[in-house]
Structures are given as C-alpha cells and as structure tokens.
Design an enzyme around this catalytic site. Structure first.
Site, PDB file in Angstrom:
ATOM      1  N   ASN A 112      11.850  -2.210 -17.082  1.00  0.00           N
ATOM      2  CA  ASN A 112      10.634  -1.749 -17.780  1.00  0.00           C
ATOM      3  C   ASN A 112       9.954  -2.872 -18.559  1.00  0.00           C
ATOM      4  O   ASN A 112       9.720  -2.799 -19.754  1.00  0.00           O
ATOM      5  CB  ASN A 112      10.940  -0.555 -18.700  1.00  0.00           C
ATOM      6  CG  ASN A 112      11.957  -0.881 -19.776  1.00  0.00           C
ATOM      7  OD1 ASN A 112      12.740  -1.821 -19.639  1.00  0.00           O
ATOM      8  ND2 ASN A 112      11.952  -0.118 -20.847  1.00  0.00           N
ATOM      9  N   ASP A 169      14.645   3.162 -16.275  1.00  0.00           N
ATOM     10  CA  ASP A 169      15.124   3.292 -17.657  1.00  0.00           C
ATOM     11  C   ASP A 169      13.990   3.219 -18.676  1.00  0.00           C
ATOM     12  O   ASP A 169      13.048   2.432 -18.535  1.00  0.00           O
ATOM     13  CB  ASP A 169      16.163   2.227 -17.982  1.00  0.00           C
ATOM     14  CG  ASP A 169      16.799   2.519 -19.330  1.00  0.00           C
ATOM     15  OD1 ASP A 169      17.242   3.654 -19.529  1.00  0.00           O
ATOM     16  OD2 ASP A 169      16.806   1.625 -20.191  1.00  0.00           O
ATOM     17  N   HIS A 196      17.896   7.429 -16.519  1.00  0.00           N
ATOM     18  CA  HIS A 196      17.692   7.684 -17.947  1.00  0.00           C
ATOM     19  C   HIS A 196      17.389   9.183 -18.009  1.00  0.00           C
ATOM     20  O   HIS A 196      16.299   9.603 -17.635  1.00  0.00           O
ATOM     21  CB  HIS A 196      16.527   6.826 -18.435  1.00  0.00           C
ATOM     22  CG  HIS A 196      15.978   7.210 -19.774  1.00  0.00           C
ATOM     23  ND1 HIS A 196      16.015   6.370 -20.869  1.00  0.00           N
ATOM     24  CD2 HIS A 196      15.366   8.340 -20.214  1.00  0.00           C
ATOM     25  CE1 HIS A 196      15.446   6.967 -21.910  1.00  0.00           C
ATOM     26  NE2 HIS A 196      15.039   8.167 -21.538  1.00  0.00           N
ATOM     27  N   ASP A 322      22.540  -1.285 -24.123  1.00  0.00           N
ATOM     28  CA  ASP A 322      21.124  -0.882 -24.188  1.00  0.00           C
ATOM     29  C   ASP A 322      20.373  -1.754 -25.209  1.00  0.00           C
ATOM     30  O   ASP A 322      19.503  -1.270 -25.943  1.00  0.00           O
ATOM     31  CB  ASP A 322      20.981   0.606 -24.520  1.00  0.00           C
ATOM     32  CG  ASP A 322      19.566   1.138 -24.259  1.00  0.00           C
ATOM     33  OD1 ASP A 322      18.737   0.378 -23.711  1.00  0.00           O
ATOM     34  OD2 ASP A 322      19.297   2.298 -24.605  1.00  0.00           O
TER      35      ASP A 322
HETATM   36 ZN   LIG Z   1      17.253   4.524 -21.368  1.00  0.00          ZN
END
Ligand SMILES: [Zn+2]
Length: 448
Positions: A112, A169, A196, A322
C-alpha cells in the site's frame, strides 16, 4: 531526529566468521545448546578443518557470544516501508536499517505504497532499492489494482518479478468473488493470500476498539465482529478453493477460535499476531496518545489473553510487527483524525522476550520459531535456519539486557511508538546478512 545507536559494518561478507560460545537456538533443527556457529562467503558451514585462530591457517572474524543467544536471522513478514510515495515517513533503506537494529535480517513489505505495488514495474523498483539496503526486503504484491478491490492486480507478472505473497493490507477485499479468484490465482503460483480482515461497513468511522473504554472516551468503536466475519469468510473461501491463507494481524479472541477450528479441520490457514496486540489493551487509549491508534485496534484484556493462548498452542504461527511509520506531524492531531499505525521493528524482540518468554507464555525456542522458520516457510523464503548451506543470516542478542524505550534509540525515520517509558528485555548486538556483520550498541540499559 537522529538516533544514538551507531551502526557499524564490521565485515564485508567474504571469508570466515565464527560466533563463539553462544546459546544456539535454531527451531528448524530443534537445536538448543551452547556452541560455535561458522559461516563462510555468505553461507552457514560446518567448522572448517583448516581454521586456525592462533597461528597459521585461515583467521576467522570472531564474535564472542558468551552469555548471548544466537538465532537464525529474524524475519518480519509484515512491514510498511512507505517507499515509493511517503519517503518522509520511511524509506526502504531507513526501514531496513531499523530492521537490522531490531535483529531482523529480512522483511516482507506491504504494497500500500504510492503507487501501489500492483504491477511488475513497481516490484522491480522496490527490489532495486532493496539491493542497497542493510537487510533482505521481499515485496508483497497487491491483490487488486490500486488496492481498490475492483479488479485483480497483475499477479502473474508480479510473481515473475519476485513477489512472495499477495495482500491488499490496510484494506479489506470486500467482494467475496474477487477474493475467491485471488485465492485461485495464488494457488496456481504457490503463494499465500494475506488478508487484512475488516468488514468496512461494521468498522466504518471507528477509531478504536468498541467497548467500555470507547464509550467512556466518546470515541467511535470498531467491534470484534468486523474482523471475525471476514476471517470466517476467508477461511470458507480457502476451503472452497484449496488455496493457502495467511491471516494478518489477528486481534480478537473470536478470530483465534475460528483459526484454531479451521486448522483442526485441515484447512491451509496460518496466522500472525503483532507485539502490540499481545502487549497492550484498549486501556492504553485513555491517554489519547495517537500512537495507540492502530488497525486492527488494541482490544480488551480477554482478547490479549486469547492471542497469547493462540501463540502458545500454535494456532498463531508467526509474530510480525505491522511496522507502520507516520511522521510526528501526521500523528499530532486529534485522535479521530490521526492515521492508524505504529512502528514496531525495533521493539519487537524486546516485547517478545519481556511479555512472552519471561512470563512463561512461550519458550525461547517457540518464540524464535515464530520469527524465523515459520514466516520463511509461509513465504517460501531462503533462510530461517542455521543449518550448513543456508544463507549466513544470523542474529545475536543479549537476552538479559534491559533497556528503556526512548525516541533516540530508534533508527526508523518515524517515532510513532506507544511504548515510550517501557523497559524491555533483550538487546540486539549483531545482525548478520549473507555473512556481512553489523554491530549494534544499545545505549544505557543495565544487565540484570
Ligand atoms: Zn492490515
């Protein structure tokens, strides 16, 4: 902002290196013993017969690891490196340096970015940048074009270019028919789909966990069900397609139950949890510190307990950070407006040791498994073991050293951590990638 942790590149990766007298913990081979670890020209080797440290023969570069733990290089399969597009938050190089300081020798980066990693050209760009980085960086491609959830991305060409999985994600794939086709494609290419899981209608407008604390604070909540309905859907679609699913950042007790049951039924599902989801509850949001704003949100003590149980019984295979850097300006706004995410690469090992190993929730062996061979197998990466022939990717840390989390320890370009003031345990001393040794000095801290 600069860090006071000096990186020192100690070798160039050529020749012999020996790590002497450390506690070797290698989950791939089940080895847990004090001994020496050898490498040569970027590969793990048996002790060479012609090595002489005293006189004659070949002189290895020697690391004294007495009292330290020696493990395969840690692998973080879920990070956001923000390049291309938001180099003010992080770059591939700065994120890789933060990873190295945190003991990681490889990371997989989420797509992303801006532009999104949804075609071969962007994959090539990331891999080109990664060649200059301190550690290995493996791109994950998007499931859908632009992560818009409408059309599948160029998955085949991205696989050829080197992606190791697909994920949208940061966003859910809302259309189950598209998710089904993504699973079918991924199966053809032998890569996992990494969802996600978030029902966007249930989570809409939410900024933290839905519960007592959100009510008290007057903030809009995200219910556990927002995650769980999609976890259930994606498990069902994985069973339908016979594909392979790896569920990102599990945050709720209900998700743990669903995954445990899916595994019992033989469905090819694996899962990860983050250090913040096994260390913090939504009570942390009472400070209105925007560094506690993360997606999925910090949940309740009951959820944290379930995540820890899931880690202990093997339902949750992987610990991933993350790592999601944001600038100070981005986070210095009211809670409702702040972006989701926190940095995790440099606090992960310390939280694992302090919150899971020291408490008896996980053995050191199991903890290291979830940060080495488990993610390596899921993504099909080389490494994750100290066995001869493997890449010389090794982490050496002092398991007893305590250190305090302060902004100046970080090498990440961002500082959005919710752990300031915490005392963690376990300090990285060396990170070795393809035999290249980097030394890390943790400032302050005291031995216990
Ligand atoms: Zn995520």
């Amino acid at each position: 902002m600069t860090s006071n942790r000096g990186p020192a590149r100690l070798t160039d990766g050529r020749g012999l290196v020996v790590i002497r007298g450390g506690r070797i913990v290698d989950p791939a081979s089940g080895r847990d013993e004090v001994g020496d670890v050898w490498m040569e020209d970027g590969r793990m080797i048996e002790r060479p017969s012609d090595a002489r440290e005293e006189t004659g023969g070949r002189r290895p570069f020697v690391i004294d690891a007495r009292g330290k733990v020696v493990t395969p290089g840690l692998i973080d399969m879920h990070v956001h490196l923000r390049e291309p597009g938001r180099e003010d938050k992080e770059t591939i190089q700065s994120g890789a340096r933060a990873g190295s300081a945190g003991g990681f020798t490889a990371v997989a980066c989420m797509p992303n970015t801006d532009p999104v990693i949804d075609n071969a050209e962007v994959v090539h760009f990331v891999l080109e940048r990664a060649r200059q980085a301190d550690i290995k960086v493996y791109p994950i491609g998007a499931i859908t074009k632009g992560e818009r959830g409408e059309q599948l991305a160029e998955i085949a060409e991205m696989v050829d270019a080197g992606i190791v999985g697909i994920s949208d994600d940061g966003k859910n794939v809302d259309d189950p028919a598209i998710m089904r086709r993504a699973l079918e494609y991924a199966k053809m290419f032998g890569i996992p789909v990494i969802p996600h899981c978030e029902d966007m209608n249930l989570s809409a407008g939410g900024v933290m966990n839905e519960g007592v604390v959100s009510t008290v604070l007057g903030l809009k909540g995200i219910p556990n069900a927002a995650e769980e309905v999609i976890v259930a859907r994606d498990i069902t679609l994985t069973e339908l397609t016979g594909s392979r699913l790896h569920i990102a950042h599990v945050s709720t007790a209900g998700s743990v139950v669903l995954i445990r049951e899916a595994k019992r039924r033989g469905i090819a599902v694996t899962a990860e949890a983050t250090p913040h989801h096994f260390s913090l509850t939504d009570e942390a949001v009472r400070t209105y510190d925007t560094n506690t704003k993360v997606n999925p949100p910090l949940r309740t003590a009951r959820d944290v307990e379930a995540i820890q149980e899931g880690l202990a019984d093997g339902t949750i295979d992987v610990i991933a950070t993350d790592h999601a850097p944001h600038t100070i300006d981005d986070k210095a706004v009211e809670y409702d407006l702040a972006p989701f995410g926190l940095i995790g690469l440099e606090t992960a090992l310390g939280l694992v040791i302090a919150r899971l190993v020291q408490t008896g929730t996980l053995s050191l062996m199991d903890a290291i498994r979830k940060m080495t061979v488990a993610p390596a197998r899921i993504l099909g990466l080389p490494g994750g073991t100290l066995e001869p022939g493997a890449p010389a990717d090794v982490t050496v840390f002092d398991p007893d050293r305590q250190w305090r989390v302060t902004p100046d320890v970080f090498l990440s370009r961002s500082r959005n951590s919710p752990f300031y003031g915490w005392t963690l345990r376990g300090a990285v001393e060396y990170t070795i990638v393809d035999g290249r040794v980097s030394g890390w000095a943790m400032p302050g801290g005291e031995k216990t």
